[in-house]
Scaffold this active site. Structure first.
Site, PDB file in Angstrom:
ATOM      1  N   TRP A 343       0.833  -1.216   0.000  1.00  0.00           N
ATOM      2  CA  TRP A 343       0.000   0.000   0.000  1.00  0.00           C
ATOM      3  C   TRP A 343       0.860   1.256   0.000  1.00  0.00           C
ATOM      4  O   TRP A 343       0.375   2.351  -0.232  1.00  0.00           O
ATOM      5  CB  TRP A 343      -0.914   0.009   1.227  1.00  0.00           C
ATOM      6  CG  TRP A 343      -0.175   0.265   2.530  1.00  0.00           C
ATOM      7  CD1 TRP A 343       0.969  -0.350   2.955  1.00  0.00           C
ATOM      8  CD2 TRP A 343      -0.497   1.221   3.538  1.00  0.00           C
ATOM      9  NE1 TRP A 343       1.366   0.137   4.185  1.00  0.00           N
ATOM     10  CE2 TRP A 343       0.482   1.102   4.574  1.00  0.00           C
ATOM     11  CE3 TRP A 343      -1.515   2.150   3.692  1.00  0.00           C
ATOM     12  CZ2 TRP A 343       0.462   1.892   5.724  1.00  0.00           C
ATOM     13  CZ3 TRP A 343      -1.529   2.931   4.839  1.00  0.00           C
ATOM     14  CH2 TRP A 343      -0.553   2.802   5.846  1.00  0.00           C
ATOM     15  N   ASP A 344       2.156   1.094   0.274  1.00  0.00           N
ATOM     16  CA  ASP A 344       3.093   2.217   0.249  1.00  0.00           C
ATOM     17  C   ASP A 344       2.891   3.031  -1.032  1.00  0.00           C
ATOM     18  O   ASP A 344       2.978   4.258  -1.043  1.00  0.00           O
ATOM     19  CB  ASP A 344       4.552   1.721   0.267  1.00  0.00           C
ATOM     20  CG  ASP A 344       4.867   0.797   1.431  1.00  0.00           C
ATOM     21  OD1 ASP A 344       3.967   0.041   1.836  1.00  0.00           O
ATOM     22  OD2 ASP A 344       6.000   0.811   1.917  1.00  0.00           O
ATOM     23  N   GLU A 470       1.025  -2.064  12.522  1.00  0.00           N
ATOM     24  CA  GLU A 470       1.280  -3.501  12.597  1.00  0.00           C
ATOM     25  C   GLU A 470       1.645  -3.981  14.003  1.00  0.00           C
ATOM     26  O   GLU A 470       1.987  -5.145  14.178  1.00  0.00           O
ATOM     27  CB  GLU A 470       2.367  -3.886  11.591  1.00  0.00           C
ATOM     28  CG  GLU A 470       1.899  -3.692  10.162  1.00  0.00           C
ATOM     29  CD  GLU A 470       2.884  -4.180   9.111  1.00  0.00           C
ATOM     30  OE1 GLU A 470       4.018  -4.533   9.472  1.00  0.00           O
ATOM     31  OE2 GLU A 470       2.505  -4.194   7.923  1.00  0.00           O
ATOM     32  N   LYS A 582       3.259   0.966  15.867  1.00  0.00           N
ATOM     33  CA  LYS A 582       4.471   0.986  15.050  1.00  0.00           C
ATOM     34  C   LYS A 582       4.475   2.244  14.176  1.00  0.00           C
ATOM     35  O   LYS A 582       5.514   2.780  13.825  1.00  0.00           O
ATOM     36  CB  LYS A 582       4.441  -0.265  14.170  1.00  0.00           C
ATOM     37  CG  LYS A 582       5.629  -0.483  13.282  1.00  0.00           C
ATOM     38  CD  LYS A 582       5.435  -1.781  12.494  1.00  0.00           C
ATOM     39  CE  LYS A 582       6.593  -2.054  11.569  1.00  0.00           C
ATOM     40  NZ  LYS A 582       6.318  -3.163  10.636  1.00  0.00           N
ATOM     41  N   GLN A 583       3.259   2.692  13.831  1.00  0.00           N
ATOM     42  CA  GLN A 583       3.161   3.777  12.843  1.00  0.00           C
ATOM     43  C   GLN A 583       1.805   4.465  12.940  1.00  0.00           C
ATOM     44  O   GLN A 583       0.890   3.957  13.598  1.00  0.00           O
ATOM     45  CB  GLN A 583       3.334   3.182  11.451  1.00  0.00           C
ATOM     46  CG  GLN A 583       2.264   2.165  11.093  1.00  0.00           C
ATOM     47  CD  GLN A 583       2.747   1.158  10.058  1.00  0.00           C
ATOM     48  OE1 GLN A 583       3.113   0.049  10.392  1.00  0.00           O
ATOM     49  NE2 GLN A 583       2.740   1.566   8.801  1.00  0.00           N
TER      50      GLN A 583
HETATM   51  C1  BGC Z   1       5.123  -1.242   7.525  1.00  0.00           C
HETATM   52  C2  BGC Z   1       4.062  -1.394   6.473  1.00  0.00           C
HETATM   53  C3  BGC Z   1       4.713  -1.212   5.113  1.00  0.00           C
HETATM   54  C4  BGC Z   1       5.873  -2.173   4.930  1.00  0.00           C
HETATM   55  C5  BGC Z   1       6.608  -1.974   3.632  1.00  0.00           C
HETATM   56  C6  BGC Z   1       6.251  -2.220   7.259  1.00  0.00           C
HETATM   57  O1  BGC Z   1       7.262  -2.017   8.183  1.00  0.00           O
HETATM   58  O2  BGC Z   1       4.578  -1.488   8.793  1.00  0.00           O
HETATM   59  O3  BGC Z   1       3.062  -0.408   6.657  1.00  0.00           O
HETATM   60  O4  BGC Z   1       3.776  -1.397   4.118  1.00  0.00           O
HETATM   61  O5  BGC Z   1       6.776  -1.974   5.986  1.00  0.00           O
HETATM   62  O6  BGC Z   1       7.175  -0.704   3.579  1.00  0.00           O
END
Ligand code: BGC
Length: 754
Positions: A343-344, A470, A582-583
């Site tokens: 989804w990035d 996550e 985490k984000q």
């Molecule tokens: C993030 C995800 C991301 C992935 C790839 C992970 O560390 O939590 O949101 O899509 O990295 O960049």
């Protein structure tokens, strides 16, 4: 500043530099390794990648379950044509030798090539200057060209190799890097004739072919020999005195080329007529066109400016420009996350290209459209009667996530993709695109939410999903997912009605093809209208999900710095038991869908989640920067922004060696444009509300809107909007409508929060 440079020769920095000095063009990527090699035992990640060129491996689960993906795709490290060793009077030149008197490497962001300058004093005391230049061509996407210029009075020997003895990188300690099978290519064709070497390899399971056609060109007479092994072609050339040597390597793959050998030779025949200077010239032209309406300027901090341009440059290099490719989490710069698309793309990278290069943005959407069939298949596997469920991570369309709590469970991927289709439409007004591709994607994604959700006490709820964060998994009513699904569903209905009102010639056929009825459209609308969006009245925030706030807060005080990122030090269950992110999750939803909540809820939520977010994901800081701007905390906006701007240049996440963090690179640009300048693209047009942090003197950027290009410049006194191209644009500026026309620039005093 239009370049990055380094003189480093220590191993850790060199590994990081391999990623930073990558050259790529969206199709082909070559890490910044040295042509002449390294010291013995140095574990370089010597990589050459073709976007979307993959092999298949089994996923081995200790315990499997229904619907787990059985196989995975991996981006492959392909044939290595970068080898060029230099000997001066039989003395091998490496930058690690004590004989080196000067060493510097540069990556030219304005001209699209890299160079290394080595000054060397031989043991006999003779001076030499060796300059390597290399480029991966934007014009001839298959071409990776190297030029070495050697100034030396004596015997010069060059050994030029092409090697199919290549493997993928393995790191068993980091879950974000490949730790399984790593040898994927078998040589199927091998030939050397008239300074041209051809090696073709076939992948073991995906049955794809890649051919490297490599040709050496030099400016004087020489003695030459060729030696071959089962997977190497080694050409030795001996010259006397100064020499200029070019190596043109053409990479053709069977995903884009009918006959990789024939096509490789014919492309070589075209490009070998060009001098290296011609190639440099074309690169420069391409880059000038890109920067013309792509550049973003900040006044008052050279290091940040360098970070910004570097990030944009690397995005341009890695983004796929054809239908079978997209942009991997690490682009074409390394093997982290195995070359998968996430989804990035939609949430962090697409918005950048939408504003500076809508053609590339459109291509990213076309890629998603091209894997719709696989997404339909996946929806069925997951038990949905209709619709399409896009994979959390993939290359060729099937789900490649082996850990479903932080993979497949991220159902928001559907709404993220839908969101980018909607933004494309409101920004370009490209009705034809929406008729042919957009509505189908919006309906198919919306159907999955309709199918998985249910009405409970009058609200529509979505259970058992994972939101963007996550560190929290499989929850009910993740605010982000629900809000994004609502938007997805509303727009599916809106576009459907729009096409109906336009008497679209294609709507009937699409309805037949999808068995779509007006009843189903009404059901989607009903669900969207009643979508449950959790709110905690007492805290005045949107809880991340139904249970998030009932958990204990992570003990941040007693967590040593060395234990970040948490994912490398704690079992997922430990992490899931706490309030720890985490984000950005809810905060991201508030950015993407700011009209869903009043400003005070957005503000209080920001403050709440800031306390429990680790930013262990590089996708986080930029969102906090954008939202700090929104709530008027410009110091924080600036601090988060600087974290994003040089994340890779300064290796702050300590894993840049595995590839650059593409989403964050998009996030840097967004922190300025969506953050400081408050850009929003809505159904009713462009919105801007520029602010400026005190640490900067000014900034400026471009916006592409419905075929018009605007330049926005902001400093502490005023903002200026100039229409560079196109027709008049109406803008909602600080909530008031203004009109910008070709005749006059628009100037206004900057609004301050204080
Ligand atoms: C993030 C995800 C991301 C992935 C790839 C992970 O560390 O939590 O949101 O899509 O990295 O960049």
């Amino acid at each position: 500043m239009w370049h990055i440079e380094s003189s480093a020769r220590d191993e850790n920095t060199l590994l990081v530099n391999e990623s930073l000095f990558t050259l790529a063009n969206g199709y082909l990527g070559v890490r910044g390794t040295f042509e002449e090699g390294y010291k013995e035992n140095f574990k370089s990640i010597r990589g050459t990648y073709i976007n979307a060129f993959y092999d298949i491996t089994d996923i081995n689960y200790g315990e499997s379950a229904y619907g787990f993906p059985k196989t995975q795709q991996k981006l492959l490290n392909v044939i290595d044509a970068g080898g060029l060793e230099v000997y001066l009077d039989d003395e091998r030149v490496t930058v690690f030798s004590d004989q080196v008197t000067y060493f510097k490497r540069l990556l030219h962001l304005d001209k699209g090539y890299s160079e290394r300058i080595i000054k060397y004093k031989t043991k006999l005391g003779k001076q030499a200057t060796i300059t390597f230049k290399r480029l991966v061509s934007f014009d001839s996407k298959e071409l990776f060209a190297i030029n070495v210029d050697i100034q030396y009075q004596g015997n010069v020997k060059i050994i030029s190799t092409v090697s199919a003895d290549v493997t993928n990188f393995v790191d068993s300690h980091d879950p974000r890097v490949n730790h399984g099978e790593h040898q994927f290519l078998n040589v199927t064709h091998f030939k050397h004739k008239n300074d041209t070497s051809i090696i073709t390899c076939k992948t073991k399971r995906s049955n794809l072919l890649v051919t490297c056609t490599s040709h050496d060109v030099y400016n004087k007479e020489c003695e030459s020999t060729v030696e071959t092994t089962k997977d190497h072609i080694i050409k030795t050339y001996e010259f006397s005195g100064d020499v200029t040597f070019n190596k043109y390597n053409i990479y053709t793959d069977s995903r884009r080329h009918k006959d990789t050998i024939e096509n490789g030779l014919s492309i070589l025949n075209q490009v070998k007529t060009k001098s290296f200077d011609d190639l440099l010239h074309s690169q420069h032209l391409y880059m000038s066109t890109f920067w013309k309406y792509g550049d973003i300027v900040i006044e008052g901090d050279d290091a940040l400016q360098q970070g910004l341009r570097f990030n944009l440059y690397q995005l341009l290099q890695s983004v796929g420009k054809d239908e079978c490719s997209n942009i991997a989490a690490k682009g074409l710069t390394g093997e982290g996350y195995e070359g998968h698309y996430f989804w990035d793309t939609e949430i962090y990278i697409f918005p950048v290209f939408l504003m500076i290069n809508p053609t590339i943005a459109k291509n990213l959407l076309m890629y998603r459209y091209s894997i719709l069939e696989e997404a339909r298949g996946r929806a069925k596997e997951l038990g949905h009667s209709k619709g399409a469920l896009f994979p959390w991570r993939t290359i060729a369309g099937t789900e490649c996530s082996a850990y479903f709590p932080a993979g497949t469970a991220q159902y928001h991927i559907n709404a993220d993709i839908a969101y980018s289709f909607i933004k494309y439409f409101v920004t370009t007004n490209d009705l034809e695109f929406i008729e042919h591709y957009g509505l189908e994607v919006l309906v198919e994604t919306a159907r999955v939410y309709l199918d998985m959700g249910f009405f409970d006490k009058g609200s529509f709820k979505l259970n058992a999903v994972t939101g963007p964060d996550e560190y929290t998994a499989i929850v009910n009513n993740n605010y982000y997912t629900n809000a994004m699904a609502k938007y997805n569903m509303k727009w599916a209905v809106r576009i459907y009605r729009l096409l109906e009102n336009h008497n679209s010639r294609y709507l009937g056929a699409l309805k037949d093809r999808l068995s779509l009825t007006t009843e189903e459209i009404t059901a989607i609308e009903e669900a969207a209208n009643h979508m449950y969006l959790p709110i905690d009245e007492e805290l005045n925030i949107n809880p991340q999900d139904d249970t998030f706030l009932s958990k204990e807060i992570w003990n941040f005080k007693e967590t040593p710095d060395a234990h970040y990122p948490l994912l490398l030090h704690y079992h997922p269950l430990t992490i899931y038991r706490y309030q720890v992110c985490k984000q950005a999750d809810t905060v991201l939803a508030h950015f993407l869908l700011e009209d869903e909540q009043p400003l005070d809820v957005i503000k209080d939520s920001y403050e709440y989640y800031e306390q429990v977010t680790t930013h262990d994901s590089s996708l986080s800081s930029c969102v906090f920067s954008i939202m700090a701007s929104k709530i008027g905390d410009m110091d924080k906006a600036y601090n988060y922004f600087i974290e994003t701007s040089r994340l890779d240049l300064d290796n702050t996440h300590k894993n840049t060696k595995d590839g650059l963090h593409m989403a964050n690179m998009g996030g840097t640009w967004m922190s300025i444009v969506y953050g400081f300048a408050g850009l929003r693209l809505k159904f009713d047009g462009v919105h801007l509300a520029p602010k400026i942090p005190k640490q900067l003197n000014g900034y400026s950027f471009y916006v592409n809107y419905k075929n018009s290009v605007l330049r926005v410049t902001v400093n502490h006194e005023q903002l200026e909007i100039v229409l560079e191209e196109g027709t008049d644009v109406a803008i909602t500026l600080y909530g008031e409508e203004i009109n910008v026309s070709l005749q006059q620039k628009y100037i206004k005093t900057i609004e301050r929060d204080d």
